[in-house]
Design an enzyme around this catalytic site. Structure first.
Site, PDB file in Angstrom:
ATOM      1  N   ARG A  41       0.801  -1.221   0.000  1.00 59.94           N
ATOM      2  CA  ARG A  41       0.000   0.000   0.000  1.00 59.94           C
ATOM      3  C   ARG A  41       0.843   1.284   0.000  1.00 59.94           C
ATOM      4  O   ARG A  41       0.626   2.185  -0.806  1.00 59.94           O
ATOM      5  CB  ARG A  41      -0.916   0.047   1.237  1.00 59.94           C
ATOM      6  CG  ARG A  41      -2.227  -0.639   1.054  1.00 59.94           C
ATOM      7  CD  ARG A  41      -2.633  -1.270   2.346  1.00 59.94           C
ATOM      8  NE  ARG A  41      -1.674  -2.315   2.656  1.00 59.94           N
ATOM      9  CZ  ARG A  41      -1.769  -3.568   2.199  1.00 59.94           C
ATOM     10  NH1 ARG A  41      -2.806  -3.915   1.497  1.00 59.94           N
ATOM     11  NH2 ARG A  41      -0.837  -4.473   2.456  1.00 59.94           N
ATOM     12  N   THR A  42       1.786   1.364   0.934  1.00 63.22           N
ATOM     13  CA  THR A  42       2.479   2.642   1.097  1.00 63.22           C
ATOM     14  C   THR A  42       3.297   2.964  -0.149  1.00 63.22           C
ATOM     15  O   THR A  42       3.243   4.075  -0.682  1.00 63.22           O
ATOM     16  CB  THR A  42       3.367   2.600   2.354  1.00 63.22           C
ATOM     17  OG1 THR A  42       2.600   2.063   3.423  1.00 63.22           O
ATOM     18  CG2 THR A  42       3.856   3.985   2.731  1.00 63.22           C
TER      19      THR A  42
ATOM     20  N   LYS B   8      26.369  -3.014  -1.325  1.00 62.54           N
ATOM     21  CA  LYS B   8      27.839  -2.899  -1.269  1.00 62.54           C
ATOM     22  C   LYS B   8      28.289  -2.207   0.013  1.00 62.54           C
ATOM     23  O   LYS B   8      29.470  -1.925   0.184  1.00 62.54           O
ATOM     24  CB  LYS B   8      28.341  -2.083  -2.468  1.00 62.54           C
ATOM     25  CG  LYS B   8      27.976  -2.670  -3.809  1.00 62.54           C
ATOM     26  CD  LYS B   8      28.389  -1.691  -4.928  1.00 62.54           C
ATOM     27  CE  LYS B   8      27.659  -1.999  -6.214  1.00 62.54           C
ATOM     28  NZ  LYS B   8      27.695  -0.867  -7.146  1.00 62.54           N
TER      29      LYS B   8
ATOM     30  N   ARG C  77      10.993   3.913   3.518  1.00 62.47           N
ATOM     31  CA  ARG C  77      10.659   2.969   4.609  1.00 62.47           C
ATOM     32  C   ARG C  77      11.937   2.260   5.003  1.00 62.47           C
ATOM     33  O   ARG C  77      12.705   1.823   4.139  1.00 62.47           O
ATOM     34  CB  ARG C  77       9.618   1.949   4.147  1.00 62.47           C
ATOM     35  CG  ARG C  77       9.411   0.829   5.169  1.00 62.47           C
ATOM     36  CD  ARG C  77       8.235  -0.037   4.852  1.00 62.47           C
ATOM     37  NE  ARG C  77       6.986   0.678   5.094  1.00 62.47           N
ATOM     38  CZ  ARG C  77       5.780   0.114   4.977  1.00 62.47           C
ATOM     39  NH1 ARG C  77       5.667  -1.157   4.640  1.00 62.47           N
ATOM     40  NH2 ARG C  77       4.698   0.826   5.207  1.00 62.47           N
TER      41      ARG C  77
ATOM     42  N   HIS D 174       4.551   5.759  11.658  1.00 66.21           N
ATOM     43  CA  HIS D 174       4.124   5.636  10.254  1.00 66.21           C
ATOM     44  C   HIS D 174       3.181   6.821   9.979  1.00 66.21           C
ATOM     45  O   HIS D 174       1.962   6.665   9.879  1.00 66.21           O
ATOM     46  CB  HIS D 174       3.418   4.293  10.070  1.00 66.21           C
ATOM     47  CG  HIS D 174       3.197   3.876   8.651  1.00 66.21           C
ATOM     48  ND1 HIS D 174       3.314   4.733   7.573  1.00 66.21           N
ATOM     49  CD2 HIS D 174       2.854   2.664   8.133  1.00 66.21           C
ATOM     50  CE1 HIS D 174       3.046   4.058   6.464  1.00 66.21           C
ATOM     51  NE2 HIS D 174       2.762   2.805   6.769  1.00 66.21           N
TER      52      HIS D 174
END
Ligand code: CP
Length: 307
Positions: free
Chosen positions: A54-55, A83, A104, A132
């Site tokens: 969703r986000t 890396k 995120r 959030h």
């Protein structure tokens, strides 16, 4: 003035700024075509160090629907993170190519640390079990749409209140509204963290109770915010298996609930709401999914300062 700002924590926004975002969201919902080119020529950097449906997709859809474009990764293993590149260097690099970044990250506090060196507005799309804030804006819009106000509500939060970052953010945001009461429904092991109780609820003198059984309180609620038990944040699988089905909302349990209850869930769901509930008019979680895209369109437009 929201132009050029970051959104890391719900408290980064004043109540007036939240009203502004809610108002713009409403305008976009009513007239999406009017906003189809406001971000022409602009780029969103979409950096997801953790899985998301969703986000990530609502942010990307939001930018595309505003006329902008998107670059980024949904799997850090495909980037130079693999890396050993630091978060700060990644943000400085992607910030050199884009106008705004959404990120995120599994580590709590990572967006706050990264924001200092990020050359463009940074939006926290979830940091570990912490916060959030854009889910919170989505939740506020959905509550407002269902109830007409954010004041005078009894909100029940049910499930994993320990690790559920959407719960922490929404409690933080809703604690600022008038005459709001919280009913915190969870097993003892998954109660809201102590800092939420002391630094937010007690400090703001917000009324709350903690209970274990949803059946005992469901009739008192205006909003029922169901959550998934967050498997990815557990230290051992035995505890997860023991707790994962603590709450399963079905039509039988809803018989005692108010007729105008609004049932929210940030999704994804696992077992905590039976599919039979989806067709009940009180189920608002798929409406909430769609609202998430419009709210993020409004947020991007505000942080970029476009009309
Ligand atoms: N609500 C939410 O954050 O969902 P995703 O994990 O799918 O982005």
């Amino acid at each position: 003035m929201l132009k050029g700002r970051n959104l890391i924590d719900p408290s980064d926004l004043s109540m007036e700024e939240i009203d502004e975002i809610m108002g713009l969201t409403r305008e976009i919902v009513n007239n999406p075509k009017e906003f189809a080119h406001v971000c022409d020529g602009m780029l969103l950097g979409s950096l997801f160090y953790e899985p998301s449906t969703r986000t990530r997709l609502s942010f990307e859809a939001a930018m595309l629907r505003l006329g902008g474009k998107v670059v980024g990764f949904s799997e850090p293993g495909s980037s130079s993170v693999q890396k050993g590149e630091s978060l700060n260097d990644t943000l400085r690099t992607v910030g050199a190519y884009t106008d705004i970044i959404v990120m995120r990250h599994p580590k709590e506090g990572a967006p706050k640390l990264g924001a200092d060196l990020c050359p463009v507005p940074l939006i926290n799309a979830g940091d570990g079990g912490h916060q959030h804030p854009t889910q919170t804006l989505t939740d506020l819009y959905t509550i407002l749409e269902s109830k007409g106000s954010l004041d005078n509500l009894v909100l029940g939060f049910c499930g994993d209140l320990q690790f559920g970052r959407t719960v922490h953010s929404l409690i933080k945001a809703m604690s600022r509204y008038k005459n709001v009461k919280f009913v915190l429904i969870s097993p003892v092991e998954l109660e809201v963290p102590e800092y939420i109780k002391t630094e937010i609820l007690d400090k703001n003198e917000v009324e709350y109770i903690e209970v274990e059984r949803l059946e005992d309180v469901i009739d008192t609620l205006d909003i029922l915010y169901m959550t998934r038990v967050q498997k990815e944040r557990f230290f051992n699988e035995v505890d997860y298996i023991r707790l994962k089905d603590s709450y399963i909302l079905d039509l039988k349990k809803l018989e005692k609930a108010k007729k105008d209850l609004a049932i929210l869930h940030p999704l994804p769901r696992v077992n905590e709401i039976k599919v039979e509930v989806d067709s009940d008019p009180r189920a608002k979680y798929f409406k909430q999914v769609k609202n998430g895209m419009f709210v993020r369109m409004a947020l991007i437009a505000k942080l970029l300062g476009v009309k």
